[in-house]
Each structure stands twice: as structure tokens, then as C-alpha cells.
Design an enzyme around this catalytic site. Sequence first.
Site: not given
Lengths: 318, 430
Positions: B63-64, B95, B153, B308, B312
Site C-alpha cells: 500500500h503506497l 485503496n 483489497d 502487505d 500508518h
Amino acid sequence: MSGERVTRLRGKDLLGIDPLSPGEIQLILDTAVEMREIAQRPIKKVPALRGKTVVNLFMEASTRTRFSFEMAEKRLSADSLSFAAASSSVSKGETLLDTALNLEAMQPDFLIIRHPHAGAPHRLARVLRSSVINAGDGAHEHPTQALLDALTIRLRRGGLAGQVVAIVGDLQHSRVVRSNVLLLSRMGATVRVAGPPSLIPVGMAALGCEVYTRMEDAIAGADVVMMLRIQLERQGRMNFPTVREYYDFFALTPERLKLARKDCLVMHPGPMNRGVEIDSRVADGPQSVILEQVTNGVAVRMAVLYLLAGGYGEPTAN
Amino acid sequence: MNRLLIKHGRVVDPAQRLDDGMDVLLADGVVARLAERIEDPQAQVIDAAGLVVAPGFIDVHVHLREPGFEYKETVATGVAAAVAGGFTAVCCMPNTSPVNDSAAVTEFIAKRAAEAALARVYPIGAVSKGLAGEELAEIGEMVRAGVVAVSDDGKPVHNAYLMRRALEYTQLFGIPVIDHCEEPTLTSRGVMHEGAVATRLGLAGIPAAAEEVMVARDVVLAELTGGRVHIAHISTRGALERVREAKARGLQVTCEATPHHLALLDQAVADSEFDPNTKMNPPLRSQEHVAALLDAVLDGTVDCLATDHAPHHADEKALEFDLAPFGVVGLETALPVTYDLLVRRHGLPLKNFVALWSTAPARLLGLPGGNLKPGSPADVTIFKPEARAVVNPERFRSLSRNTPFGGQRLCGWPVATIVGGRVAWQRERR
């Protein structure tokens, strides 16, 4: 239990029963017995915590536990202030950590925290200098409740070892049952739990108890029956059908109580749902020690505050 | 002319069944030659004595966060983390905000990746518009713009009808549908694996069955449609059984495993006293499932590894366990975590290790690379098997630090990452 006599608590905090040794539990209960005497005096106050500051941070509704802590703090001459989540900055979007750090900046000695999420006191205890006391975190632990329950049993029965204690109700969402199972099993009691199978969490037995689905099997021959509040507000309608049906299968009625030992103690952590998990004839009956639990709650909380403040020796001297 | 000569390394290339001391010459962005001894006075030389030289590692699941969540990660910081972790290419999930459900967003990500010019970035498009799970996104347009797969995803494609149609429609482009498998009505409010640890901690559990139910459905739909389904971050014994059976029956079902699901147990939540850096979805599982996952990696049921990588912000991860977001970063710890566990402790042959991170993901998504055959892209991962170091999140290139591996002493670290014949990252000498 442990042969060695413990004279003080190891940690700066009381986060749960899980981290406590049998010796530490014994120490808290012994100290609480002495603290009980203070309430018998005409002047119900000792200077043990004079000059200490206590913050009661209650981020979830509670009357009994908060008043009990406040009473304990006053009897030990601590200065205290309380606030509830609804009126706190939490609703303005401040994080728990920021709230706690701001309180810490005022240099209190104790932070008593009640929180709807498991582990919140543990996260705070890692960053705060003050002593953190867990007054109930989510469905995790409620150590002072288990301690006051143990004190109540001990005062009535002379000890905990060998007692058969049945705990009945919503096991999934109850922090009271977790702390009680950990404490009682650690002190040599046999703990049986029972509830609707849909409210029994996976791996419950690993906490140190026998798991039953039929309430009658759990309370048969028991020395103590402890009823849990069925927490309707914490769940939808998929876990069990109705309060009416719950009463049919899991309420402590005079008939069911006959299955237990004749002098079996009846306990409830409160607040009770009369006519749901407990019949009023039992709640108000001769075997009920529910109000003694409340009395002992103040003594236990005094003991915990006193011990965490570093006190040992004679706490009750004026 | 841009020439790079990697000398004295142990070259491991499963695609060529190669595991030998060799020199590798890269020229003009492609692999030029492999030989026992190569001399080239014009080439820049990398001394790889004592190091493994492998085709570039590819992470098919990251997730970039850009566009939309640039405070967590950007394409630029994400690819910087990738190359620092030994990855020459990453596939980024859709996402973002806006969601990558259109060619415009795909092109934007590709543009950002080109500006950063570190690791290659292959976007994954959304299955459904806005990830809402209601109507198909313009998959064909996105494929033209460069997406290599589609996925919703972060959540499953819950609607079985939509999943069926997605598995049919994607056959036009030969790309798989990657599914994040969980039955949301079973997951409910869960925050960690349902089991004795969650019960003790009083945290709401996510049952293993929530994953298996959805994997079982996907297998059935793969059979119905003949489509290709790839199970993201598989984590349960039962789900692995379903995949094993599907493969035995010749269905086009593949799966990936993450380093954290292999290396950590649900007990980590208790041991860390509710550290939100042990919170991810799927959750860390109990011994039974972790052992099954390890077996499945060793026996080849698991097709490839993937991180994955889910950055955050520290403020978000400072919340109560229940309230903190799911996910951990992985790009900068994946190689040592998996090398240490799989090769050093469980004896996985080095060629299989390289295949899991390079050959297999390239084949899975039809990406260039994944081998060192002459003419292939000059993407190379060089790592040192015996290097031991402690994970220090302060040194991460990623914008985020949410790792459960901080402080762990691990074996097997990347030394240099070469993308298109250019050294994109090299470990500083200390």
C-alpha cells in the site's frame, strides 16, 4: 500458596490480576482486612495518603466503582478529582494518550482508569510515571472487583483454597469473570463457569476454570454462586434470543439455588438486573452477600492505593 | 553506455536452475551476460564476494497510500523503502483516495513512480467502482494504463455475483482477481485472532473460519468461471487446505503469505501489552495456523511471499488497540524476517527462497523480470545471508514506522538493489 511472605507489590501499577503472584494477592487481601476497621471508627479517615493526588479517569459509565474509589481515596486523605468521558476532552477528538499526558503534567500520583477498550490502562502505564490502577478495561480485567469478591469469600469462609465457586452469565463480554477466574484459580479455589454457549469465548478453560453450558451443572454443590450482569447494551440480538428466555435457563432462582450447598453465598458485581439474571428473592435473601461486596470494595481499593503508594507496616494508625 | 559488472557473487536464478559462483554483466538496462569470469574495463564493478546475487525481488502486495494518504506514505517514500528492503518492483493496492478504479488514477501513480525512479511500480486496479462492491470498475481501461491485476483489497469482494462476473470479465485480459478473504459478518468487531489469547485479553476475535469461508467460495467460483483467483495474505490452516485441494483439481487458484503471519503468533499481542503494531488483518494467528502456513510455504502450496506493507502514522497507531487501524509496514524487514525463518531456521533451499520472492511473483502477474536470462530487465537483488543486524525502525525510508519487528536481531540483509541496471540503493558501509 506461596510460602514466602510478600510485604510489598512489585509493580508501580495494578493493571490486572494476571501479573499478580499469589503472595501479592494475599498481601492486598490482608491489608484490606485492616482497612475495613477504619470504616468502623467514628472518624473514618487516616492520613496514609495525605499529600498524594489521585485522578479518577472514568471513560465509561460507572457509579459504584467510581464512588468506591473516591470513598477509598477520601478515607486515606488523598486529594482527588474525577472526570467522566462525556465531559472530557475525549469527545473533542483528543486521544487517550494526550489526555493522560496532560493529566500527568499536573503531577498526580495515581491514575485510576475505567475504559471501554481492553488494554488502554496498559498502554498508559508504559508511558506514565504515576501509578495506574485499572478500574475495568473493556472485556479484559477488573482487578479490584475480583479482589473485593475474594475478600468477601475469605471473610465469610475463612479462606479461598478449596472453595467451589460457580460464575454464571455472559462470559464473552465480562471482565469480572476473567479477573475472578484468574484470581480464584491462582488461590486454590475451583472455579466453574456457565453461560449460553453462544456467550462462551473460545479457550475459556485455559484461564483456569471448568466450563459448563447448563447452569445447574455448574452450581451443583457450589460454595459460592456469582451471577454476572447480562449486558444487553453490548450486543445485538443474535447472541441469545430474549431476556425472557435467558431468565428461563440462566437466572438464579430460589429453586436453582437449592442445588448449591445449603449455606452457599450469593454474589453479584452489580448493577443487578432483577428478574433477568437474578431473582429478587435470591438477591435479597439470607444467602446474599451482595452489599458486603460493596463494603469490601472500599477496603480493597484503600489497600491497593496504600500498597502502591509504597506503604507497609501499620496502615491504620492515626 | 551504462554497464554494471557484479563480480564474485553466488548467482541464484531459479528460472535457469542456476546456483553458482558467477559474474553478471548488466548493460543498457538488461542482463547482458552471465559467465564464470567476466572482465569489462568500462563497467562499474560491484564486488559481490560472499553475497547472493538474485533476480530482483518483487512484492505483489503493498500500500503506497498516494493519492490521498500522503501523511502515511507516498509513492516516492514507498519505493525508497522498497529498494532499501531489496525489492526492485512492487504492486500497489488500489485503496487510495481517490480509489484506483480508473485509468486516470493508474496513470497518476505511474507518473509519480517514474519521478521517483527507484523501484518499478505496477498498480493494481479496483475490482469495483470506489471499492463499494456494487459495480465493476473500468478494468479494461486500467489494464491499458498499466494495472497488472484487480483487487478490492482491504475488504473482500463480498458480493458473490460481482466476484463471479469479475472472474469472468478479467479473462479478457488474462489478469487475476486478488481477493482479501474474510466473511465480514463473521469478522464482526474482531481485532485479533479468535482463540485463547484473545479470550484472555478480552479482545473481540476474528475467527479463522471467516477467512476459510470466503476462500472456499472463491474456489467454487474459480471452478464455475475458469477464472484466476489469487488469495491475498492467506493465514489459516483451513484456507490452505482449500487452496491445496483446488490446485490438485487443476483450478487457477494461487495464494501468497506474508512475513508477519509466518514469523509471529497471536501471543505477540499479549507479550507486547496490546501494542497496535501487532494489529493487522488478517490477524496474527495461533500456533496451529502458523505451523500450517510454514508447511504450506515449504511444500509449495503457497505460490509467493508478499509483505502487505501497510503504513500508518504513529498517531493512528498510538490509539487504543480496538481503535488503531489494521496493518504493519513490511518492505524493509521482509527479506531478513523470511530469510532468517525459512532458510536459516527451516532449511528452505536458497533457490526456493529466491523463487518465492522473485520468479514466482513475476510469473503470477506476468511481470518482466524474475530471472537473470540475457535480455531480461537488469533488476537484481544482492543480499548477504550471514549479515546479522537488529531491526531499527528509526532508520526506515518509509514514512511510517509501524512494525512489530523493531528490536529483533535477524539474519540475511539486502546489500544492494539494482533496477534497470542502475544501483537504486546500496547499504552504507559502517
